[in-house]
Every structure is written in structure tokens, then in C-alpha cells.
Scaffold this active site. Structure first.
Site, mmCIF file in Angstrom:
data_model
loop_
_atom_site.group_PDB
_atom_site.id
_atom_site.type_symbol
_atom_site.label_atom_id
_atom_site.label_comp_id
_atom_site.label_asym_id
_atom_site.label_seq_id
_atom_site.Cartn_x
_atom_site.Cartn_y
_atom_site.Cartn_z
ATOM 1 N N LYS A 1 46.969 17.420 41.484
ATOM 2 C CA LYS A 1 46.498 18.783 41.722
ATOM 3 C C LYS A 1 46.508 19.554 40.403
ATOM 4 C CE LYS A 1 47.390 22.895 44.583
ATOM 5 N NZ LYS A 1 48.225 23.483 45.654
ATOM 6 N N SER B 1 45.760 25.117 49.516
ATOM 7 C CA SER B 1 45.095 25.180 48.226
ATOM 8 C C SER B 1 44.889 23.822 47.578
ATOM 9 C CB SER B 1 45.909 26.071 47.278
ATOM 10 O OG SER B 1 47.192 25.522 47.025
ATOM 11 N N SER C 1 49.979 24.559 51.743
ATOM 12 C CA SER C 1 48.866 24.066 50.929
ATOM 13 C C SER C 1 48.772 22.560 50.773
ATOM 14 C CB SER C 1 48.899 24.720 49.545
ATOM 15 O OG SER C 1 48.590 26.088 49.636
#
Length: 455
Positions: free
Chosen positions: A34, A109, A133
Site C-alpha cells: 500500500k 482506503s 481500510s
């Protein structure tokens, strides 16, 4: 261009390939990181113009551990602007599309991490979770996402939002892969004040071999039938509970009234706390004995002013509301919320004293349509944050929680969330694995089968 790249999750072909050790428990596995997590020499953007252009000089602890375990880093995965959205339309340079329906969002996210894994472009991915997330994109996109117990996995080298709710965790296609990843990621690094001073070493992959028969499941009534719930999602999750019953687990309804009010606690911590640390504190704040990243702090501090107008509406609202309440009461409301968090944790702990795990829908509804950056606030905010009522409470309390696909509702994935006692991630994963085995594995999105990809 590959499928996941073409739908906007990331462009791993533009990132350097980092090979891991020749041997190890993750040897031969590819992993996406990420883009709020530092990989030395690889540009990091955190989905935001305010971080764009930063190049880390050191690896995050989780990256080092993955490489030492034999995994190869294939690239970075797009995430939401400063990671503050549960949808996938606030990210720069562009949105991440759902592999089941490209007109819908993939969840955030950790949006790119979910899509790259679900579409098979990588074997594994790392996500971050402050309000859901890891679990939100896993649910919307049809993958497995595990938020570990707070402090089990070091956050060192990842861009913080708020120290008391920051988590990193594995995102995979199977529970077995999540357990293997967690075994590698877990453990003290001596650099993260979120972690306890001692941690028991657990082989989470081996723990999946233990039978889950006879384990007690508490079905949390307050997690169903909320004002934003889709009855179809509730139905497939209750069917998943019946599948676990059929596999030999004991399930009964449980009431946790605190769960209904948990979002009020999270809201204060995630706005006032994040405004103080993520915005005014340029990510890291002060008064922590953890490892700082001075170069990232300086880069973000300058660009937050220069490019502040480009921040997402969710981040701007965090700054406005958090600064307002802090100036109004000098931190009193944050202090009250942190004290109430102890009561919230106690409520879940009491339920978990009579049950081995708690279950509920990961999210109340399936993925909604993507929105443009300039969407009006009345549609922007609900699309970005309406889904976190079941996920966010466990970022506050720190309990481990995993989302696995429960089924399809009108052709879109819905998730089953399994929550356990703090630092008993092994039982959470065992129950999720039992469900996965009972249903014969999780389905792939139709884009893969029509494109001749993974079945």
C-alpha cells in the site's frame, strides 16, 4: 496493460522489482505494498498531492520482514488521499475500480491492494486500517482482509493517521495466505510505541490446522439492520453463520448495546486525533518514542501548505472539525472519547468472555458507484464513509477482525466479519478458514473468468 492496472489500482510495471530471500515461508510469492508504506527508493504518494514526489530512504518494518521471508515486492498499490476514505474515488492520480463492476468503487482506503490481490496480479498485499481500510476493500472487492490486534504488527515506516487506531495487515485471496503473512509480519520491532513490550510468537498458519468444531460464535444483533443496511447483505451473512453451524460451531445471538454508539467514539478520535497528528503534526506529531521519518515530515509539511487545496473533502473535514473541537475545549473531547474507548473495549470483552468470536456483516451494503472528485458533499461524504459502522469500532478497541466473502448480493460481494479477543488472532483466522473450507473457496470476479484469468 494488465487487468488490475487498466482499472486503475496501480501500475506495478513502473516500480522496481525487489526480490526477497531465496528461501522462506513466503518464497515465490509476489506482494504489493500500500502506498502509505515506505519502500526504499520507490516513490511514495499516499494517494495525495501533499506527499507526491517523496522517495523513502528506508524500508518499513513490514517490507523488511516480507523480503526476509522470501516474498518479492512487485510494486506499490494506490490508496485513498491520506487514507481517509472507505471508498476508492479520492485517490490521486485516479480512482480504483471494482473488479466485479468497474462503474463501482473498490472500497478504501487500501483499494489498490485489494484489487491487485483479487484479480491475481499479485499473490499478497499489505493494507492499512484505521476505520476499516483493510476490511472495507476486502468486502467490496471479494477478498480476505485481516486487521490484526492493535500493536501485533509494527506500524514503523507507514504514514500515520492517529497512533491509537493505526494498523497494518494482510490482504489475500485465501485465509491460509493471510495467516502465513501474519506469521511473518507479527512481532515487536522495538521502534513502534503502539506495540506492547512482549509478544508471544504464534504460527498462525499452523493454527489453521486445529479444528474449530465446538467454538462459540456470538452473532451481534446491533451489526444487522442498521439505517444504511441492505437486507440482502444481512441475509447472506446470516446464511454464512448457518454454514458455520453446519461445520460444528455453536452460534447464538448476542446483544452489545455499546456497538450502536461506538461510531460516536471513533468519530472524535479519528477527527480531533487525526487533525492533531496527521495534519497539524505532519503525520508523526511529537511526544512519541517511536522511529520518526524527518525527510517525510519535512516534505509533507511543505506540500501540505502548497497543495492543501487538492486534499480530499474527507481530509479537509477532518481538519476543520478536529481543529474546531480542539480549540473549543483544548482536547477535552478527545480525552473523553479515549476514556469511553475503555468502556467500549470492556463491552466487547464481556461478550467475548462467553463466546470465542463475534460475527456480523463487514459492511452494511455492497459497493456503490464511483464519484468524481467534485461530487457534491451530500453524496461525497456518505459514499466515502457510510459503510464503516461495523468496522471502525474495532480500530478503537484494538480487537482483531477479518473479513471474508460471505456471498454475492445482486452480483456484488458482501463480507462476513469475524472478531476475536485481543491477541487471539489465531482463533479469528481459524473460524474464517473453517468457513472458507465449508463453502469450497471464494469466487473470482467475472472479469477474470471472461478474460481467461484465475478461476
Amino acid at each position: 496493460m494488465s487487468l488490475a492496472s487498466s482499472i486503475g489500482s496501480t501500475r506495478p510495471e513502473e516500480c522496481p522489482w525487489r526480490s526477497g530471500a531465496a528461501a522462506g515461508p513466503l518464497a515465490g510469492k509476489t506482494v504489493a505494498i500500500k502506498d502509505n508504506i515506505c519502500v526504499a527508493g520507490v516513490p511514495m504518494m499516499n494517494g495525495s498531492r501533499t506527499v507526491e514526489g517523496f522517495v523513502p530512504t528506508r524500508d518499513a518494518t513490514v517490507v523488511t520482514r516480507l523480503l526476509e521471508a522470501g516474498a518479492a515486492v512487485s510494486g506499490k498499490a494506490v490508496c485513498e488521499d491520506l487514507c481517509f476514505s472507505g471508498a476508492s474515488f479520492t485517490s490521486r492520480p485516479g480512482p480504483v475500480r471494482n473488479p466485479w463492476d468497474p462503474a463501482r468503487n473498490a472500497g478504501g482506503s487500501s483499494s489498490g491492494s485489494a484489487v491487485l490481490v483479487v484479480t491475481g496480479e499479485v499473490d499478497l498485499a499489505v493494507g492499512g486500517d484505521q476505520g476499516g481500510s483493510v476490511r472495507i476493500p476486502a468486502s467490496f472487492s471479494g477478498g480476505v482482509g485481516h486487521k490484526p490486534t492493535h500493536g501485533l504488527v509494527p506500524y514503523t515506516g507507514a504514514f500515520p493517521i492517529e497512533q491509537t487506531i493505526d494498523h497494518l495487515g494482510p490482504m489475500t485471496r485465501t485465509v491460509a495466505d493471510a495467516a502465513a503473512m501474519l506469521t511473518v509480519l507479527a512481532g515487536i520491532d522495538g521502534l513502534d510505541p503502539r506495540q506492547p513490550t512482549t509478544l508471544e510468537t504464534v504460527d498462525y498458519a499452523a493454527a489453521l490446522g486445529e479444528s474449530a468444531e465446538g467454538l462459540r460464535i456470538g452473532v451481534v444483533g446491533q451489526g444487522f439492520g442498521t439505517p444504511v443496511s441492505d437486507p440482502g447483505v444481512d441475509e447472506v451473512v446470516r446464511a454464512a453463520v448457518e454454514t458455520l453451524r453446519g461445520a460444528g460451531l455453536v452460534a447464538e445471538d448476542v446483544s452489545i448495546p455499546w456497538h450502536t454508539d461506538a461510531m460516536a467514539v471513533w468519530n472524535v478520535i479519528a477527527t480531533e486525533g487525526a487533525a492533531f497528528q496527521m495534519l497539524d503534526g505532519n503525520g508523526y506529531g511529537m511526544n512519541s518514542q517511536g522511529l520518526y521519518d524527518p525527510e517525510l515530515i519535512a516534505h509533507y509539511a511543505a506540500n501540505r501548505i502548497t497543495h492543501g487545496a487538492h486534499l480530499s473533502k474527507t481530509v479537509k473535514l477532518v481538519g476543520l472539525s478536529g481543529r474546531y473541537t480542539f480549540e473549543l475545549a483544548g482536547g477535552k473531547y478527545y480525552a473523553m472519547a479515549r476514556n469511553l474507548a475503555l468502556e467500549l473495549r470492556k463491552a466487547y470483552d464481556e461478550a467475548l468472555s462467553a463466546h470465542d468470536v463475534l460475527v456480523m456483516p463487514t459492511l452494511p451494503h455492497t459497493a456503490r458507484e464511483l464519484l468524481p472528485h467534485d461530487a457534491p458533499l451530500e453524496t461525497y461524504l456518505p459514499t466515502a464513509l457510510s459503510m464503516i459502522g461495523n468496522t471502525a469500532p474495532f480500530d478503537v478497541t484494538g480487537h482483531p477482525a477479518v473479513s471474508v466473502p460471505a456471498g454475492l448480493v445482486d452480483g456484488l460481494p458482501a463480507g462476513l466479519m469475524v472478531v476475536g479477543r485481543r491477541f487471539d488472532d489465531a482463533t479469528v483466522l481459524r473460524v474464517a478458514h473453517t468457513y472458507e473450507q465449508a463453502v469450497g473457496g471464494f469466487p473470482a470476479p467475472p472479469t477474470l473468468t471472461t478474460a481467461g484469468g484465475r478461476a
